[in-house]
Design an enzyme around this catalytic site. Structure first.
Site, PDB file in Angstrom:
ATOM      1  N   LYS A 174       0.657  -1.196  -0.004  1.00  0.00           N
ATOM      2  CA  LYS A 174      -0.023   0.202   0.061  1.00  0.00           C
ATOM      3  C   LYS A 174       0.827   1.243  -0.088  1.00  0.00           C
ATOM      4  O   LYS A 174       2.083   1.185   0.137  1.00  0.00           O
ATOM      5  CB  LYS A 174      -0.874   0.026   1.049  1.00  0.00           C
ATOM      6  CG  LYS A 174      -1.989  -1.135   1.114  1.00  0.00           C
ATOM      7  CD  LYS A 174      -2.960  -1.314  -0.232  1.00  0.00           C
ATOM      8  CE  LYS A 174      -4.051  -1.779   0.012  1.00  0.00           C
ATOM      9  NZ  LYS A 174      -4.148  -3.405   0.177  1.00  0.00           N
TER      10      LYS A 174
HETATM   11  C1  PLP Z   1      -5.502  -4.089   0.698  1.00  0.00           C
HETATM   12  C2  PLP Z   1      -7.037  -3.811   0.840  1.00  0.00           C
HETATM   13  C3  PLP Z   1      -7.871  -4.411   1.963  1.00  0.00           C
HETATM   14  C4  PLP Z   1      -7.333  -5.084   3.196  1.00  0.00           C
HETATM   15  O1  PLP Z   1      -6.185  -4.903   3.639  1.00  0.00           O
HETATM   16  P1  PLP Z   1      -5.222  -5.770   4.369  1.00  0.00           P
HETATM   17  O2  PLP Z   1      -4.075  -4.743   5.124  1.00  0.00           O
HETATM   18  O3  PLP Z   1      -4.168  -6.506   3.338  1.00  0.00           O
HETATM   19  O4  PLP Z   1      -5.803  -6.625   5.081  1.00  0.00           O
HETATM   20  C5  PLP Z   1      -9.042  -4.244   1.713  1.00  0.00           C
HETATM   21  N1  PLP Z   1      -9.639  -3.331   0.880  1.00  0.00           N
HETATM   22  C6  PLP Z   1      -8.859  -2.985  -0.261  1.00  0.00           C
HETATM   23  C7  PLP Z   1      -9.641  -2.157  -1.507  1.00  0.00           C
HETATM   24  C8  PLP Z   1      -7.677  -3.365  -0.223  1.00  0.00           C
HETATM   25  O5  PLP Z   1      -6.966  -2.948  -1.342  1.00  0.00           O
END
Ligand code: PLP
Length: 394
Positions: free
Chosen positions: A186
């Protein structure tokens, strides 16, 4: 987009503080921790950066979504309207809450279409979970107004849109609660981590208790704290939060680079006959982690995806065929395949949720290619990339 591109001494220093004190837990050990409160620090700085009254960290973005659903009172038998283009976590957490996911269509923003959402609301609808996919925003003002009018909770999954805004207001602050992810890929990363933000003090109280077994966090004796309701362990560790403290302080610099890199490529492709771009309700608020564009047909989009890869233009995603981000490959969710029975399956109240007609979404996603924008591209890399893209797409 990924913060892992820019790890440096700042991250190392924050982590070292935690290792030096030996306190890896975010709560308690006040004397031993030598003044270091990494989770608290990141929460305070995140809330300030986003203009929200409260931010609470958790173990992942998935945990953040589960927590937001719980704090908004979503439970067994409720319906939650959600997009067919998101990450599986949204659907998983709705099902695990005992609620039923109800798909509405996306439009050319690649996010929920407010009209389709309006048509999907029933007397069982408890919440709309809108995701701001691939760095940019949904028609969030229209969705917020709609939810207000219909008495439905609005929850934002802004996991992919940290730093984005609409009309100057941060994505994640339009509904009852906003969710973020700081997983490895992210915009900023904690390794694993997430956050929920809210302006509602009552919702915040539930959030911070829910992520820590229901602890009310009143007083200084953890063992004697009250438990107003059931919770679980979605806590973040101080080590993870420490990385996030350093990363968040780099966010604005990262956004600046992403926006410049994206503008260079987008400007260069503008005018090509076969290419049109994702609709951005507020172009200034784009976090610019992806450039999303449409080809005239599904066939051309498939071919272009292959040709781009063959030409060495990496990081181009054709989500229509993706196992994790688009509903067409979510058989396991649609069949509610779970190690143990899920409530909607066992009790039979969610039989038909997976059968909705999503032809409008399919028609858009079939033509869509999204390219990841990187921080590390220099002028030469950008120019080479643009030339290759023009020769494939022109
Ligand atoms: C990455 C993501 C999540 C979940 O996040 P994690 O930290 O990997 O559990 C939820 N929604 C979206 C749109 C994402 O891209």
């Amino acid at each position: 987009m990924p913060g892992f591109e820019i790890f440096g001494d700042e991250e190392r220093r924050e982590v070292q503080d935690v290792l030096d004190s030996g306190v890896l837990m975010r709560y308690g050990f006040d004397g031993a921790r030598n003044g270091h409160w990494k989770a608290l620090t990141l929460e305070k700085e995140l809330a300030e950066r986003l203009g929200s009254s409260n931010a609470h960290l958790c173990a992942s973005g998935t945990a953040a979504v589960a927590t937001a659903l719980a704090a908004c009172g979503v439970g067994a038998g409720d319906e939650v309207i959600v997009a067919p283009f998101t990450f599986v976590a949204d659907i998983e957490m709705i099902l695990m809450a005992g609620a039923v996911p109800v798909f509405a269509d996306i439009d050319e923003t690649l996010c929920l279409n407010p009209e389709s959402v309006a048509a999907a609301i029933t007397d069982k609808t408890k919440a709309v979970l809108v995701v701001h996919m691939c760095g940019s925003m949904a028609r969030i003002d229209a969705l917020a107004t709609l939810c207000d009018e219909r008495g439905v909770m609005l929850i934002e999954d802004a996991a992919q849109a940290l730093g984005g805004h609409y009309g100057g207001k941060a994505l994640g602050t339009f509904g009852k609660a906003g969710c973020f992810s700081f997983d490895y890929v992210k915009t900023i990363t904690c390794g694993e981590g997430g956050a929920v933000i809210t302006d509602d003090k009552d919702v915040y109280d539930i959030i911070q208790a829910y992520t820590d077994h229901g602890h009310d966090h009143v007083g200084s004796d953890r063992g004697a704290e009250g438990h107003p309701h059931i919770g679980t362990n979605y806590r973040i560790s101080e080590l993870n939060a420490a990385v996030g403290v350093a990363q968040l302080r780099k966010l604005d610099g990262m956004l600046e680079v992403q926006r410049a890199n994206k503008a260079y490529i987008k400007d260069g492709l503008t005018g090509l006959n076969r290419v049109s771009f994702r609709e951005l309700p507020d172009p200034d608020g784009d976090s610019a982690t992806f450039l999303s564009f449409f080809m005239p047909t599904e066939e051309e989009a498939r071919q272009a995806t292959k040709d781009l890869a063959a030409a060495g233009v990496d990081g181009c995603f054709y989500w229509y065929d993706n196992n994790w981000h688009y509903h067409r490959r979510w058989e396991h969710l649609k069949q509610m395949n779970s190690p143990g029975a899920l409530a909607p399956d066992r009790l039979g109240y969610g039989e038909n949720w997976a059968n909705r007609d999503l032809a409008k979404s399919d028609a858009i996603m079939g033509r869509t290619i999204c390219m990841l924008i990187k921080l590390s591209w220099d002028e030469t890399a950008l120019a080479e990339r643009l030339e290759k893209m023009k020769s494939v797409l022109g």
